[in-house]
Design an enzyme around this catalytic site. Structure first.
Site, PDB file in Angstrom:
ATOM      1  CE  LYS A  97      -3.233   2.701   2.775  1.00 47.72           C
ATOM      2  NZ  LYS A  97      -3.864   2.876   4.101  1.00 47.72           N
ATOM      3  CG  ASN A 206      -5.656   1.548  11.859  1.00 51.64           C
ATOM      4  OD1 ASN A 206      -4.470   1.697  11.624  1.00 51.64           O
ATOM      5  ND2 ASN A 206      -6.031   0.985  13.002  1.00 51.64           N
ATOM      6  CB  THR A 207      -8.320   6.054  13.422  1.00 51.39           C
ATOM      7  OG1 THR A 207      -7.002   6.248  12.926  1.00 51.39           O
ATOM      8  CG2 THR A 207      -8.514   6.914  14.663  1.00 51.39           C
TER       9      THR A 207
END
Length: 257
Positions: A97, A206-207
């Site tokens: 990525k 994610n967060t």
């Protein structure tokens, strides 16, 4: 919807997960199980294979079921990103990525350096997924340069603000011939569902998961939201209307005669 295919791999779960910000490897392991994700991304610096003294992130991941995609977080130029990608390839990782963001305040991806890195990493035979601004022209250029999928942002990384770039995302989805994975800014399961409903092939968060009060529960919520949106798309949503439309006839009152 048919199973999603990226880089020769088939995915039945369209919810992908980032692995940063978790309190512990055990918490990450529980979250991965709840998410049932089949693709995770992690920074190369967090990989310490066969190092018992380190908190090795790979110990939490069943790599027979989950693809590990290294990210180039921290890279500020294409040269730095390609260097990270080469190290990852030497270590046996083929999915990359690309994250190239020179501005530490907003972490917005550099379009020029990202495109250059896509070209070089694709030439190395890597499965390349670039994190990009929601720019339809750039998305098409990355596709032409060999990206296996494109990852346009919904909002700045970690902002949890949802799909602030919706209009541009719709154009990217319309024009893309590779999968579109909405990445960054997704803060709620409803945001993830919205991305799938507008036509994105997958979402990555994610967060929103790692910083939740109960990460495993939030991961399950995201998984269910993505699946619900997928089922809704398959069902064929009714068209929206500018005016009301009665769900029952309103012009026959003979039953009251």
């Amino acid at each position: 919807m048919k199973p999603l295919e990226i880089g020769g791999r088939r995915f039945t779960n369209r919810f992908f997960l980032g692995t940063g910000k978790f309190a512990s490897t055990e918490q990450l392991r529980a979250t991965l199980a709840a998410s049932q994700t089949q693709l995770v991304t992690t920074a190369l610096s967090r990989v310490h294979e066969n190092d018992a003294a380190s908190d090795d992130i790979l110990s939490a991941i069943d790599r027979t079921k989950v693809e590990v995609m290294l990210n180039t977080s921290g890279a500020r130029t294409a040269e730095e990103a390609v260097r990270i990608a080469k190290i990852g390839k030497a270590a046996g990782f083929s999915w990359i990525k690309l994250e190239i963001h020179p501005d530490a305040r907003y972490l917005l991806p550099d379009p020029v350096e990202t495109l250059a890195a896509v070209e070089k990493c694709a030439a190395l035979g890597l499965v390349v997924l670039p994190y990009i601004n929601a720019d339809p022209v750039l998305a098409k250029r990355c596709e032409e340069a060999g990206a296996a999928a494109v990852m346009p942002l919904g909002a700045p990384i970690g902002s949890n603000r949802g799909l602030r770039t919706r209009d541009m995302l719709e154009i990217i989805v319309e024009q893309a011939t590779v999968p579109v994975v909405v990445d960054a800014g997704i803060g709620l399961p409803s945001h993830a569902a919205e991305a799938i409903e507008l036509g994105a092939d997958a979402v990555l968060a994610n967060t929103a998961v790692a910083a939740a009060g109960d990460p495993p529960a939030m991961a399950e919520a995201f998984r269910l939201a993505v699946r619900a949106a997928e089922l809704a798309v398959e069902a064929g949503p009714a068209a929206s209307r500018a005016t009301a439309s009665a769900s029952s006839p309103m012009d026959d009152f003979s039953i009251f005669s």
